[in-house]
Design a protein around this motif. Structure first.
Motif, mmCIF file in Angstrom:
data_model
loop_
_atom_site.group_PDB
_atom_site.id
_atom_site.type_symbol
_atom_site.label_atom_id
_atom_site.label_comp_id
_atom_site.label_asym_id
_atom_site.label_seq_id
_atom_site.Cartn_x
_atom_site.Cartn_y
_atom_site.Cartn_z
ATOM 1 N N GLN A 192 0.132 9.371 -3.721
ATOM 2 C CA GLN A 192 -0.471 10.626 -3.260
ATOM 3 C C GLN A 192 0.051 11.038 -1.887
ATOM 4 O OE1 GLN A 192 -2.332 12.169 -5.523
ATOM 5 N NE2 GLN A 192 -2.006 10.363 -6.804
ATOM 6 N N THR A 212 7.743 5.351 -6.349
ATOM 7 C CA THR A 212 6.745 6.074 -5.554
ATOM 8 C C THR A 212 7.181 7.512 -5.295
ATOM 9 O OG1 THR A 212 6.250 3.970 -4.452
ATOM 10 C CG2 THR A 212 5.365 5.964 -3.445
ATOM 11 N N ASN A 245 0.825 -1.212 0.000
ATOM 12 C CA ASN A 245 0.000 0.000 0.000
ATOM 13 C C ASN A 245 0.861 1.264 0.000
ATOM 14 O OD1 ASN A 245 -2.426 -1.408 -0.011
ATOM 15 N ND2 ASN A 245 -2.582 -1.452 2.224
ATOM 16 N N ASP A 290 0.739 3.834 -3.269
ATOM 17 C CA ASP A 290 0.059 5.122 -3.097
ATOM 18 C C ASP A 290 1.026 6.271 -3.352
ATOM 19 O OD1 ASP A 290 -1.446 7.301 -2.407
ATOM 20 O OD2 ASP A 290 -1.984 6.595 -0.408
#
Length: 300
Positions: free
Chosen positions: A53, A82, A47, A51
């Motif tokens: 964001q 990321t 996760n 992700d």
């Protein structure tokens, strides 16, 4: 394997498929090298890496405090991208170098699935930290997060990162400090900088693979600073966050009411904090890693 995922896919890749690709490759890697079979840990890391964001490592928070939006930034050993994607999505000119094929493939799949600009695909290059594919004095910031312990030669990587850094630019290093009693990849109690022959015997006794041991360098803050100080570059070295006493005291002052912002109270609270941290460190021996977290400004 076709690495040109963005342009060659006949159909748009689904995000759920991209996430499954990440999870399965990560699962295979950590089981093979470190014997990790913890599904909760696997899901949490999947996760975090998926992700783009969130600034889950906190690196962008530090960088934004110390740099301009037009900074050119390099992430050495960029992993699944990321950090790079977060930066690109927020207007930074950020680049990565990554040797691992499946991680670069994931990066391209993620770009496709999210319908990001095709120009993003060029921002992670195949390469290693010992031979960065960039000119001297090219970047305003170079960062490496939890990767320096995996390189073949720590000294060569550090010199290379300083080489591509502009005068006035900053190198931001975070990695494990192996002057501790915990190994974060195997997630087991471990002697500080344990002799690798003894470490292999230990790992075999507890049923862990020894393959991952061969990928690790025993990084420590002291040795990293020694490498930097012995280079041909003039630098200023600071600890980041609450490890830096000046930053810590500024934070204390900002939290105190004005009538208590006297140096006596600030230094008293700082002393109490340091004692508390030492007690916490002792209580977590064998259960949590120590970190190197350094901000190095290249003067010349």
């Amino acid at each position: 394997m076709d690495m040109d995922v963005y342009s060659s896919s006949p159909e748009k890749i689904k995000l759920i498929d991209v996430k499954n690709f990440l999870r399965e490759n990560l699962k295979t890697e950590v089981e093979k090298y470190f014997g990790i079979q913890d599904n909760q840990w696997l899901e949490r890391v999947t996760n975090n890496w998926f992700d783009v964001q969130k600034d889950y490592t906190g690196r962008w928070k530090v960088i934004k405090e110390k740099s301009e939006l037009n900074s050119k930034i390099l992430d050495m050993a960029a992993g699944c991208g990321t950090f790079v994607l977060f930066g690109l999505n927020h207007g930074y000119d950020v680049w990565g170098v990554e040797p691992e094929t499946w991680k670069r493939e994931y990066f391209l799949k993620k770009i496709n699935a999210c319908n990001y600009s095709s120009s993003y695909a060029d921002h992670i290059l195949e390469g290693v930290g010992e031979s960065l594919p960039f000119e001297d004095n090219f970047f305003d910031i170079v960062t490496t997060y939890q990767t320096l312990e995996h390189v073949q030669c720590v000294q060569t990587c550090i010199i290379e990162m300083l080489r591509v850094l502009k005068p006035g630019g900053c190198l931001y290093i975070q990695c494990p400090d192996y002057n501790s009693f915990f190994e974060p990849h195997y997630r087991i109690p471990f002697l500080p900088k344990m002799n690798k022959k003894i470490a292999k015997i230990y790992l075999k006794l507890i049923g862990k693979p020894t393959l991952g041991l061969d990928t690790l360098q025993w990084t420590t803050e002291k040795e990293i600073i020694t490498i930097i100080d012995s280079s041909n570059y003039i630098v200023k070295i600071e600890q980041t966050g609450l490890k830096n006493p000046d930053h810590r005291r500024i934070k204390i002052i900002n939290k105190l009411p004005k009538y208590l912002q006297h140096s006596f109270y600030v230094y008293l609270i700082d002393w109490i904090y340091k004692i508390k941290q030492e007690i916490k460190k002792i209580s977590l021996i064998g259960r949590r890693e120590n970190h190197v977290s350094l901000w190095i400004t290249k003067i010349q």
